[in-house]
Design a protein around this motif. Structure first.
Motif, PDB file in Angstrom:
ATOM      1  N   ASP A   1      18.084 -97.027 -73.979  1.00  0.00           N
ATOM      2  CA  ASP A   1      17.255 -95.844 -73.745  1.00  0.00           C
ATOM      3  C   ASP A   1      17.662 -95.302 -72.382  1.00  0.00           C
TER       4      ASP A   1
ATOM      5  N   GLU B   1      17.903 -90.027 -74.476  1.00  0.00           N
ATOM      6  CA  GLU B   1      18.726 -90.518 -75.581  1.00  0.00           C
ATOM      7  C   GLU B   1      18.374 -91.981 -75.786  1.00  0.00           C
ATOM      8  N   ASP B   2      18.146 -92.352 -77.049  1.00  0.00           N
ATOM      9  CA  ASP B   2      17.917 -93.761 -77.346  1.00  0.00           C
ATOM     10  C   ASP B   2      18.642 -94.121 -78.627  1.00  0.00           C
ATOM     11  N   HIS B   3      19.140 -95.340 -78.671  1.00  0.00           N
ATOM     12  CA  HIS B   3      19.770 -95.824 -79.889  1.00  0.00           C
ATOM     13  C   HIS B   3      19.670 -97.341 -79.972  1.00  0.00           C
TER      14      HIS B   3
ATOM     15  N   GLU C   1      20.701 -96.483 -85.390  1.00  0.00           N
ATOM     16  CA  GLU C   1      20.081 -95.160 -85.355  1.00  0.00           C
ATOM     17  C   GLU C   1      20.163 -94.628 -83.932  1.00  0.00           C
ATOM     18  N   GLN C   2      20.363 -93.304 -83.803  1.00  0.00           N
ATOM     19  CA  GLN C   2      20.435 -92.676 -82.484  1.00  0.00           C
ATOM     20  C   GLN C   2      19.604 -91.401 -82.484  1.00  0.00           C
ATOM     21  N   HIS C   3      18.907 -91.158 -81.368  1.00  0.00           N
ATOM     22  CA  HIS C   3      18.094 -89.956 -81.201  1.00  0.00           C
ATOM     23  C   HIS C   3      18.383 -89.342 -79.839  1.00  0.00           C
ATOM     24  N   GLU C   4      18.528 -88.011 -79.806  1.00  0.00           N
ATOM     25  CA  GLU C   4      18.670 -87.276 -78.557  1.00  0.00           C
ATOM     26  C   GLU C   4      17.618 -86.167 -78.556  1.00  0.00           C
ATOM     27  N   LYS C   5      16.999 -85.961 -77.420  1.00  0.00           N
ATOM     28  CA  LYS C   5      16.066 -84.856 -77.304  1.00  0.00           C
ATOM     29  C   LYS C   5      16.103 -84.329 -75.866  1.00  0.00           C
TER      30      LYS C   5
ATOM     31  N   GLN D   1      23.139 -80.189 -77.327  1.00  0.00           N
ATOM     32  CA  GLN D   1      23.033 -81.513 -77.923  1.00  0.00           C
ATOM     33  C   GLN D   1      24.197 -81.678 -78.889  1.00  0.00           C
TER      34      GLN D   1
END
Length: 80
Positions: free
Chosen positions: A33, A43-45, A70-74, A79
């Protein structure tokens, strides 16, 4: 721990399964994270990757390898 709220944890374990020495395992995984210099960005994965090896004969190795993650960006701005 590091700059921009960087956090990461990692695991890597390996060993034989049973007494014969013909079957083994390896399990790797990580969670991360972080932010960056951009305000309101995160960003976290995570991933986990188990693998199993089997040596049925002296000259034969069978490897089965999986990976799940899994990966998430906000945040604001570009992006990928």
């Amino acid at each position: 721990y590091g700059s921009h709220d960087f956090m990461r944890a990692y695991v890597d374990s390996t060993g034989p399964l049973g007494d014969s020495g013909k079957v083994g395992y390896r399990l790797t995984g990580a969670w991360q994270d972080t932010g960056n210099q951009t305000e309101l960005y995160n960003e976290d994965h995570w991933f986990v990757s188990p693998s199993f090896s089997w040596k049925p004969f002296a000259r034969t190795d069978v490897l089965v390898d999986f990976e799940l993650g899994e990966q998430h960006e906000k945040g604001l701005g570009f992006q990928s």
